[in-house]
Write an enzyme that holds these catalytic residues in place. Structure first.
Site, PDB file in Angstrom:
ATOM      1  N   GLU A  65      -7.245 -29.943 -61.722  1.00  0.00           N
ATOM      2  CA  GLU A  65      -6.914 -30.477 -60.291  1.00  0.00           C
ATOM      3  C   GLU A  65      -7.641 -30.813 -59.446  1.00  0.00           C
ATOM      4  O   GLU A  65      -8.268 -31.351 -58.600  1.00  0.00           O
ATOM      5  CB  GLU A  65      -5.749 -30.654 -59.980  1.00  0.00           C
ATOM      6  CG  GLU A  65      -4.299 -31.592 -60.870  1.00  0.00           C
ATOM      7  CD  GLU A  65      -3.076 -31.718 -60.300  1.00  0.00           C
ATOM      8  OE1 GLU A  65      -2.032 -32.156 -60.467  1.00  0.00           O
ATOM      9  OE2 GLU A  65      -2.769 -31.462 -58.708  1.00  0.00           O
TER      10      GLU A  65
ATOM     11  N   HIS B 243      -2.589 -37.027 -60.542  1.00  0.00           N
ATOM     12  CA  HIS B 243      -1.374 -37.111 -61.080  1.00  0.00           C
ATOM     13  C   HIS B 243      -1.594 -36.085 -61.986  1.00  0.00           C
ATOM     14  O   HIS B 243      -2.493 -35.760 -63.011  1.00  0.00           O
ATOM     15  CB  HIS B 243      -0.819 -38.294 -61.340  1.00  0.00           C
ATOM     16  CG  HIS B 243       0.940 -38.988 -62.125  1.00  0.00           C
ATOM     17  ND1 HIS B 243       1.433 -38.435 -61.880  1.00  0.00           N
ATOM     18  CD2 HIS B 243       0.932 -38.330 -63.965  1.00  0.00           C
ATOM     19  CE1 HIS B 243       2.221 -38.212 -62.912  1.00  0.00           C
ATOM     20  NE2 HIS B 243       1.682 -38.269 -64.331  1.00  0.00           N
TER      21      HIS B 243
ATOM     22  N   MET C  72       5.437 -37.363 -51.697  1.00  0.00           N
ATOM     23  CA  MET C  72       5.735 -37.102 -52.866  1.00  0.00           C
ATOM     24  C   MET C  72       7.226 -39.110 -52.735  1.00  0.00           C
ATOM     25  O   MET C  72       8.138 -39.294 -53.460  1.00  0.00           O
ATOM     26  CB  MET C  72       7.748 -36.198 -52.823  1.00  0.00           C
ATOM     27  CG  MET C  72       6.547 -35.228 -53.125  1.00  0.00           C
ATOM     28  SD  MET C  72       5.847 -34.807 -55.073  1.00  0.00           S
ATOM     29  CE  MET C  72       6.796 -35.280 -56.506  1.00  0.00           C
ATOM     30  N   ARG C  73       6.686 -39.261 -51.684  1.00  0.00           N
ATOM     31  CA  ARG C  73       7.166 -40.905 -51.753  1.00  0.00           C
ATOM     32  C   ARG C  73       6.035 -42.044 -52.345  1.00  0.00           C
ATOM     33  O   ARG C  73       5.089 -42.017 -52.146  1.00  0.00           O
ATOM     34  CB  ARG C  73       7.129 -41.130 -50.063  1.00  0.00           C
ATOM     35  CG  ARG C  73       8.262 -40.801 -49.820  1.00  0.00           C
ATOM     36  CD  ARG C  73       8.615 -40.303 -48.216  1.00  0.00           C
ATOM     37  NE  ARG C  73       9.212 -39.485 -48.133  1.00  0.00           N
ATOM     38  CZ  ARG C  73      11.124 -39.056 -48.227  1.00  0.00           C
ATOM     39  NH1 ARG C  73      11.890 -40.415 -48.524  1.00  0.00           N
ATOM     40  NH2 ARG C  73      11.430 -38.265 -47.933  1.00  0.00           N
TER      41      ARG C  73
ATOM     42  N   HIS D 243      -3.018 -28.042 -62.855  1.00  0.00           N
ATOM     43  CA  HIS D 243      -3.678 -27.227 -61.257  1.00  0.00           C
ATOM     44  C   HIS D 243      -4.552 -27.451 -60.668  1.00  0.00           C
ATOM     45  O   HIS D 243      -4.855 -27.186 -59.945  1.00  0.00           O
ATOM     46  CB  HIS D 243      -2.151 -26.740 -60.700  1.00  0.00           C
ATOM     47  CG  HIS D 243      -1.793 -26.751 -59.618  1.00  0.00           C
ATOM     48  ND1 HIS D 243      -0.345 -26.935 -58.707  1.00  0.00           N
ATOM     49  CD2 HIS D 243      -2.279 -27.327 -58.205  1.00  0.00           C
ATOM     50  CE1 HIS D 243       0.070 -27.423 -57.838  1.00  0.00           C
ATOM     51  NE2 HIS D 243      -1.020 -27.818 -57.904  1.00  0.00           N
TER      52      HIS D 243
HETATM   53  C1  GRF Z   1       0.007 -31.315 -57.923  1.00  0.00           C
HETATM   54  O1  GRF Z   1       0.409 -31.435 -58.673  1.00  0.00           O
HETATM   55  C2  GRF Z   1      -0.173 -33.368 -57.735  1.00  0.00           C
HETATM   56  O2  GRF Z   1      -0.446 -33.894 -59.330  1.00  0.00           O
HETATM   57  C3  GRF Z   1       1.026 -33.956 -57.685  1.00  0.00           C
HETATM   58  O3  GRF Z   1       1.920 -33.103 -56.970  1.00  0.00           O
HETATM   59  C4  GRF Z   1       0.846 -31.422 -57.288  1.00  0.00           C
HETATM   60  C5  GRF Z   1       0.714 -31.232 -55.621  1.00  0.00           C
HETATM   61  O4  GRF Z   1       0.344 -30.591 -55.391  1.00  0.00           O
HETATM   62  N1  GRF Z   1       0.569 -35.324 -57.128  1.00  0.00           N
HETATM   63  P1  GRF Z   1      -0.793 -29.436 -53.730  1.00  0.00           P
HETATM   64  O5  GRF Z   1       0.813 -30.103 -52.561  1.00  0.00           O
HETATM   65  O6  GRF Z   1      -1.279 -29.986 -53.936  1.00  0.00           O
HETATM   66  O7  GRF Z   1      -0.473 -27.841 -54.141  1.00  0.00           O
END
Ligand code: GRF
Length: 206
Positions: free
Chosen positions: A179, A114, A95-96, A176
């Protein structure tokens, strides 16, 4: 044969993308090993998940800023990742924003995921931005990290539908899940050397 492509995974949260990548490695789908997992949050689930798997997991205090690393922290991150001899840095919910010295140390070797179809909806809570905008397709993007925010060359994208009645939570959960399919595929292609980059164009050699 020993896997030698080494990943450094950075995260601040629960680490579900880390788990998806670690599981894909275990399943033989990514020819790589996780050299180290690093977090700026001491209590982050990603560190717990890494330790459960007996992987090296490090907390590094981020310093006084809220959205970036301070100089000491940046130096420590670079040191730990360099000592771990990582070939690729995988941001998984980190988050940075990464800045100059860090980016220069690992130029072209940092990727991020993202939760939107970039360039739409960069920044925070992009699933909520997508829902509020009224798009019919949302999704996620894996991209190289450059000095901008969510602006680097795009490696892969996966779309999901936005359904009538979706809430921010239901849409976020669908993104999610996408991802967890997309990120391991992209990391596998990078580990196999199947990705080439020309400016903003990323090609998958197959
Ligand atoms: C994900 O939604 C990603 O897209 C974003 O941060 C979230 C991380 O989720 N950059 P996790 O910690 O992998 O569950």
């Amino acid at each position: 044969m020993k896997n030698t492509f080494r990943l450094g995974i950075l995260g601040s949260g629960q680490g579900s993308n880390f788990v998806a990548i670690a599981d894909a490695i275990t399943a033989g789908k990514i020819p790589a090993e996780i050299a180290v997992v690093v977090s700026d949050v001491e209590s982050a689930g990603i560190l717990t998940r890494a330790r459960e798997r007996q992987l090296p997991a490090r907390f590094i205090a981020p310093g006084k800023f809220r959205t970036k690393l301070d100089e000491d922290a940046e130096r420590e991150f670079v040191k730990v990742l360099t000592e771990a001899k990582v070939d690729l840095i995988v941001l998984a919910g980190f988050m940075r924003v990464l800045k100059g010295d860090f980016l220069r140390a690992f130029e072209g070797r940092i990727v991020n995921i993202h939760p939107s179809l970039l360039p739409s909806f960069p920044g925070l809570e992009s699933w909520r931005q997508a829902l509020d905008y009224g798009v019919k397709l949302a999704g996620c993007t894996v991209h190289f990290v450059d000095a901008g925010v969510d602006s680097g060359a795009i490696i892969g994208q996966q779309s999901v539908p936005v359904l009538d009645g979706d809430t921010a939570e239901t849409l976020h959960a669908r993104i999610h899940a996408a991802e967890h399919e997309l990120y391991p595929q992209c990391v596998a292609a990078l580990a196999r050397g199947e990705i080439s980059v020309a400016g903003r164009k990323v090609c998958w050699k197959k």
